[in-house]
Write a protein that holds these residues in place. Structure first.
Motif, PDB file in Angstrom:
ATOM      1  N   ARG A 496     173.017  48.947 110.828  1.00 48.94           N
ATOM      2  CA  ARG A 496     172.958  47.642 110.174  1.00 48.94           C
ATOM      3  C   ARG A 496     171.515  47.238 109.903  1.00 48.94           C
ATOM      4  O   ARG A 496     171.195  46.725 108.826  1.00 48.94           O
ATOM      5  CB  ARG A 496     173.647  46.598 111.044  1.00 48.94           C
ATOM      6  CG  ARG A 496     175.173  46.686 111.038  1.00 48.94           C
ATOM      7  CD  ARG A 496     175.771  45.671 111.984  1.00 48.94           C
ATOM      8  NE  ARG A 496     177.229  45.722 111.959  1.00 48.94           N
ATOM      9  CZ  ARG A 496     178.013  45.035 112.792  1.00 48.94           C
ATOM     10  NH1 ARG A 496     177.468  44.237 113.706  1.00 48.94           N
ATOM     11  NH2 ARG A 496     179.324  45.134 112.704  1.00 48.94           N
ATOM     12  N   GLN A 499     170.274  49.374 107.116  1.00 47.73           N
ATOM     13  CA  GLN A 499     170.865  48.952 105.852  1.00 47.73           C
ATOM     14  C   GLN A 499     170.235  47.658 105.355  1.00 47.73           C
ATOM     15  O   GLN A 499     169.984  47.492 104.153  1.00 47.73           O
ATOM     16  CB  GLN A 499     172.373  48.772 106.025  1.00 47.73           C
ATOM     17  CG  GLN A 499     173.089  48.381 104.732  1.00 47.73           C
ATOM     18  CD  GLN A 499     174.570  48.166 104.940  1.00 47.73           C
ATOM     19  OE1 GLN A 499     175.029  48.124 106.076  1.00 47.73           O
ATOM     20  NE2 GLN A 499     175.318  48.029 103.854  1.00 47.73           N
ATOM     21  N   THR A 500     169.955  46.737 106.294  1.00 43.77           N
ATOM     22  CA  THR A 500     169.314  45.481 105.903  1.00 43.77           C
ATOM     23  C   THR A 500     167.935  45.742 105.301  1.00 43.77           C
ATOM     24  O   THR A 500     167.570  45.187 104.257  1.00 43.77           O
ATOM     25  CB  THR A 500     169.199  44.556 107.117  1.00 43.77           C
ATOM     26  OG1 THR A 500     170.503  44.287 107.632  1.00 43.77           O
ATOM     27  CG2 THR A 500     168.531  43.240 106.724  1.00 43.77           C
ATOM     28  N   THR A 502     166.856  48.571 103.994  1.00 48.44           N
ATOM     29  CA  THR A 502     167.003  49.302 102.731  1.00 48.44           C
ATOM     30  C   THR A 502     167.423  48.378 101.601  1.00 48.44           C
ATOM     31  O   THR A 502     166.910  48.465 100.477  1.00 48.44           O
ATOM     32  CB  THR A 502     168.029  50.436 102.902  1.00 48.44           C
ATOM     33  OG1 THR A 502     167.626  51.283 103.984  1.00 48.44           O
ATOM     34  CG2 THR A 502     168.133  51.255 101.636  1.00 48.44           C
ATOM     35  N   THR A 503     168.363  47.472 101.908  1.00 49.40           N
ATOM     36  CA  THR A 503     168.814  46.529 100.878  1.00 49.40           C
ATOM     37  C   THR A 503     167.674  45.625 100.434  1.00 49.40           C
ATOM     38  O   THR A 503     167.496  45.354  99.239  1.00 49.40           O
ATOM     39  CB  THR A 503     169.976  45.685 101.422  1.00 49.40           C
ATOM     40  OG1 THR A 503     171.034  46.557 101.834  1.00 49.40           O
ATOM     41  CG2 THR A 503     170.489  44.743 100.354  1.00 49.40           C
ATOM     42  N   THR A 504     166.892  45.167 101.408  1.00 45.34           N
ATOM     43  CA  THR A 504     165.770  44.297 101.064  1.00 45.34           C
ATOM     44  C   THR A 504     164.733  45.052 100.246  1.00 45.34           C
ATOM     45  O   THR A 504     164.150  44.506  99.299  1.00 45.34           O
ATOM     46  CB  THR A 504     165.141  43.727 102.343  1.00 45.34           C
ATOM     47  OG1 THR A 504     166.166  43.138 103.146  1.00 45.34           O
ATOM     48  CG2 THR A 504     164.101  42.680 102.004  1.00 45.34           C
ATOM     49  N   LEU A 506     165.350  47.571  98.290  1.00 48.63           N
ATOM     50  CA  LEU A 506     165.915  47.747  96.958  1.00 48.63           C
ATOM     51  C   LEU A 506     165.788  46.461  96.146  1.00 48.63           C
ATOM     52  O   LEU A 506     165.446  46.487  94.955  1.00 48.63           O
ATOM     53  CB  LEU A 506     167.374  48.172  97.071  1.00 48.63           C
ATOM     54  CG  LEU A 506     168.116  48.439  95.747  1.00 48.63           C
ATOM     55  CD1 LEU A 506     167.453  49.567  94.980  1.00 48.63           C
ATOM     56  CD2 LEU A 506     169.573  48.769  96.023  1.00 48.63           C
ATOM     57  N   ASP A 507     166.053  45.325  96.806  1.00 41.23           N
ATOM     58  CA  ASP A 507     165.898  44.040  96.115  1.00 41.23           C
ATOM     59  C   ASP A 507     164.449  43.822  95.702  1.00 41.23           C
ATOM     60  O   ASP A 507     164.172  43.313  94.607  1.00 41.23           O
ATOM     61  CB  ASP A 507     166.363  42.900  97.016  1.00 41.23           C
ATOM     62  CG  ASP A 507     167.868  42.925  97.235  1.00 41.23           C
ATOM     63  OD1 ASP A 507     168.567  43.567  96.428  1.00 41.23           O
ATOM     64  OD2 ASP A 507     168.339  42.318  98.214  1.00 41.23           O
ATOM     65  N   GLN A 528     160.475  38.363  99.387  1.00 39.69           N
ATOM     66  CA  GLN A 528     161.119  39.494 100.040  1.00 39.69           C
ATOM     67  C   GLN A 528     160.440  39.851 101.354  1.00 39.69           C
ATOM     68  O   GLN A 528     161.107  40.238 102.320  1.00 39.69           O
ATOM     69  CB  GLN A 528     161.115  40.705  99.100  1.00 39.69           C
ATOM     70  CG  GLN A 528     162.002  40.533  97.892  1.00 39.69           C
ATOM     71  CD  GLN A 528     163.460  40.358  98.265  1.00 39.69           C
ATOM     72  OE1 GLN A 528     163.954  41.008  99.153  1.00 39.69           O
ATOM     73  NE2 GLN A 528     164.132  39.432  97.601  1.00 39.69           N
TER      74      GLN A 528
END
Length: 891
Positions: A496, A499-500, A502-504, A506-507, A528
């Motif tokens: 988790r 993933q958090t 990685t998502t950030t 990517l954003d 970000q």
């Protein structure tokens, strides 16, 4: 050897442009004559005419050393007070301002006074070198960072002031100053190194024959390693075969007291073998106390100072992850430490230590194990952080609930099935908490299962042998299930978190890619970073006159930061030198902000400022993440800056093009009416007395017509200037379309005299809520353009059409018309279509101005075919507003 390798060697051998040269006088111990040798070399440079300046030289009262300073200019030292003590330091700013040809800086490993720009003197030397100044300096071998542990093992003394080894690697020359131990001890006894009292204490504590011999060997090895590196580079420069730099060294560390020693050993091995090296920590998800985190962070920071790469991985199996990473990075050597098994749990006894697992599975790799001695300051047992009491309360409640359910099901289910109820409780606790509460639940379940369900009940006595096996298997299964569920929970939490992040990331990449200007890029980066790193972030750029600035900085953040003098100085230094400064660095470390330069293509674009939300500075893992994000942010800033520069260049080119077209148009089109007016005036002046009254009147009317025509040209230019600079203001009022048409025809009465003008108006017209003068001017421009292209005695029609939402003025003529491909171009400035029979000169601004005026009212202008399929029609369409209420005045 390839040409590329020879080119790389040539570049390595070529001094960097704009950087000074560094010469290091290396010694085995104090008193061998490093400072004296440095002063001797400086005197030779002075005699050759070079400007030599003493930055700082420590003579320690030695008369022969003081005599060598005679004739050398000295930069005055700076003084500062710290806790009531006056401290003197080298005047770095004074040296940078005076810019001598050669600077002498003694004791490279010296720690500067608190409050100085840099915490270490070697950082001052680097700034002098970056400024293009040559430096001579001295250092003892015991001050090298990678030899710190080895020196302590030899002498029993912990050296606190150290210098990173890469400083010596960047030196242009290293001169070994050697003195046999017996001669050094003799100098000590004669008081040529320390005063007699200090000399006796030094001989007893540090300067022993054995210690000096060992330190001398270390100094020679260091100098020999440098000679070997130089020889290696010379081989490559000549294109000859040399030992190839192959593979990589990986060193695995954990959060223990031996981590720093392992890193220092790895640095020495990597230097001897010419290998790049990485420090790898495997995060298995187990919690670490503050002491262990401190050991881990110190080791990672030490690795960065020594030039190693720091890698942190998340995995459950340490040895397997190290081997996978070694294969991925094409490493040839893996270094780990070997520790006593008695300090670890049952997993080590069952699976073996990490070193043993690596030796078994690491085929094709060289596995090196460093036997580490138990540290006196190391904790005797592994300290585990206590679990939350809520988790243990959950374990108790789950056990009670499982017992109640088991009692209800006991009459329906066989005894072996009852154990599954307790296993379910253990799994629930393990998934919801951690291993400790899960084991507690397993123990309680074991006892209650035995007490309530194993005959004889209500006792802990087990009568049957098969029940003993049942209890043991139940306990084993409960422990294993709890352990597996707890491990799964840790892995899910790690996934988790990953993933958090990685998502950030990517954003961040998506928002940086979508940002079109510098401020948008900075805003996306700040937003970000604050979300990802949980820190206060700011992007600072140079802007002397920008709003919302502090001094010469412009900030993009949630709130403009208030910086003190030290924080401002850290930001200035970071931008100037392109290196991090502030909190957590060795440059102005007392600053609350950590500044990272944002550079693209070698050009400084700004700074990324990070401030921890709490009082403690950010950990190494978070700092590495932020430093990694700084590069894409810098690239996005560079892209946005380049786009703005290209847009500015494009606008500048268009402005120059318009200016040239305007000058060409004005020079031609304004000259015509002026020439006509001048001719009429000259005729009246020279022949007026002999001319008839009719001829004079005709000349005067022609002069007036040309003056009105010139006035319209100038008015068009003024209107276009106001449109281009946003100076056109609408003063709306209610007016009738018929009044606008009548006023426009009245103004152009002489221009339209030779045409047949038709006006077609509906019986009832709505009111327009517009700026009457602007709409009239737009209609005048269209009418004048139609008159200029219409044939003599041609028909010109002005019509008004109305629908539910708009009103249209339609001006049609019988001129040559506009070809369909050119209809969109006639609204461009300085564009004129083919001339008609009456087509006179024009600036090409009339229709462009018309479009701007109508567009300012929310309308539009279009072009179509003229009367009877020939000529041109121009339509001015204006939106209709709700009509005002008109009161009838009845009498």
């Amino acid at each position: 050897m390839s040409d590329a390798q020879r080119a790389d060697a040539f570049l390595d051998d070529t001094p960097r442009e704009g950087r000074g040269r560094l010469k290091v006088f290396l010694g085995a111990a104090p008193g061998v004559g490093k400072t004296y040798a440095m002063l001797q070399a400086a005197q030779r440079q002075r005699q050759s005419g070079r400007d030599v300046r003493i930055g700082v030289v420590e003579t320690h009262g030695r008369s022969e050393t003081e005599a060598m300073c005679v004739g050398l200019a000295e930069q005055p030292m700076t003084r500062s007070d710290y806790r009531g003590v006056s401290l003197v330091e080298m005047d770095l700013d004074g040296l940078l301002e005076s810019r001598p040809g050669l600077i002498l800086v003694d004791e490279l490993a010296h720690s500067n006074a608190p409050g100085s720009r840099h915490s270490k003197r070697w950082q001052d030397v680097l700034e002098l070198l970056d400024a293009g100044l040559d430096v001579y300096t001295t250092v003892n071998v015991q001050h090298l960072e990678s030899l710190n542990d080895q020196v302590r093992a030899i002498t029993g003394v912990q050296v606190r002031e150290t210098v990173p080894d890469w400083i010596l690697q960047q030196a242009d020359d290293i001169l070994l100053i050697d003195l046999p131990p017996r001669e050094l001890l003799e100098r000590l006894r004669e008081g040529k190194v320390y005063v007699p009292e200090q000399a006796r204490a030094a001989i007893d504590a540090f300067f022993t024959q054995t210690n000096l011999t060992a330190l001398r060997e270390l100094a020679m090895q260091t100098a020999a390693a440098r000679v070997d590196a130089d020889l290696h580079r010379r081989h490559r420069l000549l294109g000859q075969t040399a030992p190839a730099v192959r593979g990589r060294l990986l060193v695995g560390i954990d959060g223990d007291v031996h981590a720093e020693g392992l890193v220092r050993h790895a640095a020495r091995v990597a230097e001897r073998r010419h290998l790049p090296w990485s420090v790898v920590h495997i995060d298995t998800g187990t919690s670490k106390d503050e002491l262990q985190l401190g050991y881990l962070q110190s080791a990672q920071q030490l690795a960065e100072r020594l030039g190693g790469e720091v890698v942190e991985l998340r995995a459950e199996r340490v040895a397997r992850s190290l081997l996978d990473h070694a294969i991925e990075r094409r490493a040839t050597l893996v270094l780990v430490g070997r520790r006593d098994r008695s300090r670890f749990g049952w997993k080590v006894w069952l699976k073996g230590s990490v070193a043993e697992q690596l030796i078994k599975a690491g085929r094709g790799l060289e596995i090196s194990v460093l036997a580490q001695e138990p540290a006196k300051t190391a904790p005797k047992r592994r300290v585990r952080p206590p679990a939350d009491w809520h988790d243990y309360l959950l374990a108790g409640l789950a056990t009670v609930a499982a017992t109640a359910v088991a009692l209800l099901l006991a009459r329906y289910l066989a005894l072996p099935n009852i154990s599954l109820v307790f296993l379910a409780a253990v799994l629930v606790v393990a998934v919801r908490s951690s291993l400790g509460p899960a084991l507690a639940c397993a123990g309680l379940s074991f006892l209650l299962y035995d007490f309530l369900f194993i005959p004889p009940t209500f006792t802990f006595i087990v009568a049957r042998q098969e029940d003993v096996l049942t209890l043991l298997f139940f306990l084993l299964m409960a422990v294993l299930a709890g352990n597996l569920a707890s491990r799964q929970r840790r892995q899910v939490q790690a996934l988790r978190q990953t993933q958090t992040e990685t998502t950030t990331l990517l954003d961040l990449s998506r928002q940086l890619g979508a940002a079109t200007d510098v401020r948008a890029v900075a805003s996306a980066a700040v937003r970000q970073l604050q979300q990802l790193a949980k820190t206060e972030a700011v992007v600072a750029t140079r802007s002397d006159a920008a709003p919302g600035t502090q001094g010469h900085w412009s900030y993009v953040s949630d709130a403009i930061p208030v910086l003190n003098d030290e924080e401002q100085a850290a930001a200035d230094w970071s931008l100037k030198h392109g290196q991090p400064a502030g909190q957590g660095t060795d440059t102005l470390p007392n600053s609350r902000w950590w500044w990272l330069p944002l550079n693209a293509d070698g050009q400084p674009l700004g700074l990324l400022g990070i401030r921890s939300v709490g009082t403690a500075p950010s950990g190494p893992q978070k700092r590495r993440l932020i430093a990694a994000l700084a590069q894409p942010i810098a690239q996005a800033l560079g892209r946005a800056t380049l786009a703005e520069e290209l847009e500015a260049a494009r606008l500048h080119g268009q402005t120059e093009e318009l200016r040239s077209a305007l000058l060409a148009s004005v020079s031609h089109d304004l000259r015509t009416p002026l020439t006509a007016m001048r001719g009429s005036i000259d005729s009246l002046a020279s022949l007026g007395h002999s001319m008839s009254a009719a001829d004079r009147q005709e000349l005067l009317e022609a002069t007036r017509d040309e003056a009105e025509r010139l006035d319209r040209y100038i008015q068009n230019l003024l209107d276009m200037t106001r449109l281009g600079h946003g100076g056109l203001k609408l003063i709306r009022d209610w007016t009738t379309p018929g009044d606008i048409i009548a006023s426009a025809l009245q103004r152009l009465q002489r221009v339209l005299a030779e045409l047949r003008v038709e006006v077609l108006l509906p019986d009832s017209l709505p009111l327009l809520f517009v700026h009457p003068a602007l709409i009239e001017q737009a209609l005048v421009n269209v009418l004048e353009n139609a008159a200029r292209f219409s044939p003599p005695n041609g028909r010109l029609q002005v019509a008004v059409h109305v629908d539910s939402s708009s009103l249209r003025f339609i001006v049609s003529d019988e001129g040559p018309g506009v070809p369909e491909p050119e209809r969109a171009k006639i609204f461009d400035m300085f564009y004129t279509a083919a001339r008609g029979d009456r087509g006179g000169p024009g600036t090409g601004l009339g229709l462009a101005i018309c479009q701007g005026m109508i567009g300012a009212h929310g309308g539009r202008v279009s072009v179509g075919e003229g009367l009877d399929g020939r000529g041109t029609s121009v339509t001015l369409e204006l939106p209709l507003q709700p009509q005002p209420h008109l009161e009838n005045d009845l009498s």
